[in-house]
Design a protein around this motif. Sequence first.
Motif, PDB file in Angstrom:
ATOM      1  N   SER A   1      15.159   9.859  25.480  1.00  0.00           N
ATOM      2  CA  SER A   1      14.435   8.817  25.185  1.00  0.00           C
ATOM      3  C   SER A   1      14.880   7.621  24.220  1.00  0.00           C
ATOM      4  O   SER A   1      14.633   6.672  24.259  1.00  0.00           O
ATOM      5  CB  SER A   1      13.108   9.250  24.629  1.00  0.00           C
ATOM      6  OG  SER A   1      13.274  10.044  23.500  1.00  0.00           O
ATOM      7  N   ASP A   2      15.702   8.226  23.369  1.00  0.00           N
ATOM      8  CA  ASP A   2      16.474   7.413  22.544  1.00  0.00           C
ATOM      9  C   ASP A   2      17.497   6.152  23.163  1.00  0.00           C
ATOM     10  O   ASP A   2      17.808   5.065  22.668  1.00  0.00           O
ATOM     11  CB  ASP A   2      17.384   8.059  21.418  1.00  0.00           C
ATOM     12  CG  ASP A   2      16.772   8.866  20.494  1.00  0.00           C
ATOM     13  OD1 ASP A   2      15.296   8.714  19.963  1.00  0.00           O
ATOM     14  OD2 ASP A   2      17.015   9.812  19.838  1.00  0.00           O
TER      15      ASP A   2
ATOM     16  N   GLY B   1      14.484   4.915  26.707  1.00  0.00           N
ATOM     17  CA  GLY B   1      13.233   4.407  26.451  1.00  0.00           C
ATOM     18  C   GLY B   1      12.103   5.600  26.617  1.00  0.00           C
ATOM     19  O   GLY B   1      12.581   6.452  27.146  1.00  0.00           O
ATOM     20  N   THR B   2      10.704   5.266  26.320  1.00  0.00           N
ATOM     21  CA  THR B   2       9.893   6.259  26.776  1.00  0.00           C
ATOM     22  C   THR B   2       8.347   5.421  26.759  1.00  0.00           C
ATOM     23  O   THR B   2       8.467   4.308  26.724  1.00  0.00           O
ATOM     24  CB  THR B   2       9.766   7.039  25.437  1.00  0.00           C
ATOM     25  OG1 THR B   2       8.806   8.174  25.544  1.00  0.00           O
ATOM     26  CG2 THR B   2       9.285   6.218  24.023  1.00  0.00           C
ATOM     27  N   MET B   3       7.474   6.336  27.050  1.00  0.00           N
ATOM     28  CA  MET B   3       6.008   5.862  27.215  1.00  0.00           C
ATOM     29  C   MET B   3       5.435   5.878  25.959  1.00  0.00           C
ATOM     30  O   MET B   3       5.377   7.020  25.460  1.00  0.00           O
ATOM     31  CB  MET B   3       5.339   6.674  28.330  1.00  0.00           C
ATOM     32  CG  MET B   3       5.962   6.658  29.647  1.00  0.00           C
ATOM     33  SD  MET B   3       5.918   5.008  30.571  1.00  0.00           S
ATOM     34  CE  MET B   3       4.205   5.001  30.935  1.00  0.00           C
ATOM     35  N   ILE B   4       4.493   5.012  25.514  1.00  0.00           N
ATOM     36  CA  ILE B   4       3.964   5.003  24.208  1.00  0.00           C
ATOM     37  C   ILE B   4       2.422   4.486  24.472  1.00  0.00           C
ATOM     38  O   ILE B   4       2.298   3.690  25.432  1.00  0.00           O
ATOM     39  CB  ILE B   4       4.622   4.039  23.139  1.00  0.00           C
ATOM     40  CG1 ILE B   4       4.502   2.666  23.562  1.00  0.00           C
ATOM     41  CG2 ILE B   4       5.912   4.643  22.785  1.00  0.00           C
ATOM     42  CD1 ILE B   4       5.163   1.706  22.466  1.00  0.00           C
TER      43      ILE B   4
ATOM     44  N   VAL C   1       5.516   1.140  28.640  1.00  0.00           N
ATOM     45  CA  VAL C   1       6.849   1.414  28.479  1.00  0.00           C
ATOM     46  C   VAL C   1       7.617   0.735  27.554  1.00  0.00           C
ATOM     47  O   VAL C   1       7.428  -0.536  27.253  1.00  0.00           O
ATOM     48  CB  VAL C   1       7.414   1.076  29.815  1.00  0.00           C
ATOM     49  CG1 VAL C   1       9.070   1.239  29.854  1.00  0.00           C
ATOM     50  CG2 VAL C   1       7.001   1.900  31.129  1.00  0.00           C
TER      51      VAL C   1
ATOM     52  N   LYS D   1      11.290   0.156  26.469  1.00  0.00           N
ATOM     53  CA  LYS D   1      12.702   0.349  27.087  1.00  0.00           C
ATOM     54  C   LYS D   1      13.552   0.422  25.861  1.00  0.00           C
ATOM     55  O   LYS D   1      13.407  -0.127  24.649  1.00  0.00           O
ATOM     56  CB  LYS D   1      12.838  -1.154  27.895  1.00  0.00           C
ATOM     57  CG  LYS D   1      12.027  -1.109  28.975  1.00  0.00           C
ATOM     58  CD  LYS D   1      12.651  -2.426  29.697  1.00  0.00           C
ATOM     59  CE  LYS D   1      11.751  -2.679  31.056  1.00  0.00           C
ATOM     60  NZ  LYS D   1      12.185  -3.698  32.011  1.00  0.00           N
ATOM     61  N   GLY D   2      14.601   1.279  26.077  1.00  0.00           N
ATOM     62  CA  GLY D   2      15.725   1.621  25.164  1.00  0.00           C
ATOM     63  C   GLY D   2      16.822   0.575  25.046  1.00  0.00           C
ATOM     64  O   GLY D   2      16.872  -0.081  26.032  1.00  0.00           O
TER      65      GLY D   2
ATOM     66  N   ILE E   1      11.615   6.191  33.626  1.00  0.00           N
ATOM     67  CA  ILE E   1      11.144   6.619  32.625  1.00  0.00           C
ATOM     68  C   ILE E   1       9.617   6.964  33.346  1.00  0.00           C
ATOM     69  O   ILE E   1       8.975   6.147  33.664  1.00  0.00           O
ATOM     70  CB  ILE E   1      10.792   5.392  31.568  1.00  0.00           C
ATOM     71  CG1 ILE E   1      12.126   4.702  30.889  1.00  0.00           C
ATOM     72  CG2 ILE E   1       9.936   5.516  30.322  1.00  0.00           C
ATOM     73  CD1 ILE E   1      12.084   3.219  30.465  1.00  0.00           C
ATOM     74  N   GLY E   2       9.243   8.283  32.600  1.00  0.00           N
ATOM     75  CA  GLY E   2       8.151   8.685  33.176  1.00  0.00           C
ATOM     76  C   GLY E   2       8.368   8.898  34.776  1.00  0.00           C
ATOM     77  O   GLY E   2       9.193   9.761  35.131  1.00  0.00           O
TER      78      GLY E   2
END
Length: 319
Positions: free
Chosen positions: A75-76, A79-82, A92, A94-95, A129-130
């Motif tokens: 995720s670093d 990216g990740t879902m927040i 989303v 994005k990383g 992502i997800g």
Amino acid sequence: MNSREKIQAVIDEMGKVVVGQERLINRLLVGLFTGGHVLLEGVPGLAKTLTINTLAKILDLHFQRIQFTPDLLPSDLVGTMIYNPLKNEFEVKKGPIFAQIILADEINRAPAKVQSALLEAMAEKQVTIGETTYPLDKPFLVLATQNPVEQEGTFPLPEAQVDRFMMKVFLNYLDKEQELEVMRKMSNMDFKYEPKSILSLKDIQAIRKEINEITISETLERYIIELIFATRNPADYGLTKEADYIQFGASPRASIHLNLAAKVMAYLAGRDYVLPEDIKEMTPDVLNHRIILTYEAEADNITSLQIIQTILSSVAINR
């Protein structure tokens, strides 16, 4: 300026910051103009990171540096879902992988899950992502570095990922005069030079189109194939000792990358056709990380570069 003049301007501009790394700059340009990822290996202090940072400033592209560490998470990178409490929904974030040029510093310090996420980006030009897959901007280029000396806290790169790198470039120390110039320049605490932006995305696309029109004869195409097959079946080429040293030869991706690299070398030399010298010049960088050696080779202190030189001197061009 035409395309070749702009390329020379890039080389000149980089020379104002980086000393004595002409070969490294050349290989980075080969990767840039073909879309091929590049892995740099050398001891600390050889200006690997400085060279990539300088190139990124000269290119009018989105650049991100990612420092790989053992505690890095996928995720670093992607990216990740927040959760957004105002909208009562997940969004989303994005990383740093969402850039056009990625400096993956000390890439072999990241664990397997991070390498897997990076492999998807390198291979497919996309990340997940997800449950959603997102395409990456073009061009997308990974320029990675690794230190061959310090192995504590490192993770060997998977063979599938290593093969995704167009080239693996080994860097050596500078000569005395070059190191003297570096010492004088960097010992000046007031030295600071911001490279000018020279190449735009439109310029890179135009250069790629010109490189695509470089011709390569069928004789040289078959020569490339013979070089690749000599890594897989060395005994067929009279290389009986090398047959004991090679566990696995180069993949089909190697022939594609060697063809592209040779075209760029011809283009940079001002020609519209490939010569055997272009192929021979790029063969070590394209093949060295794709040849998997046996334990016998390691016991005899035989390197892949030594084997490649033997293959180059043994495989003839059938005209």
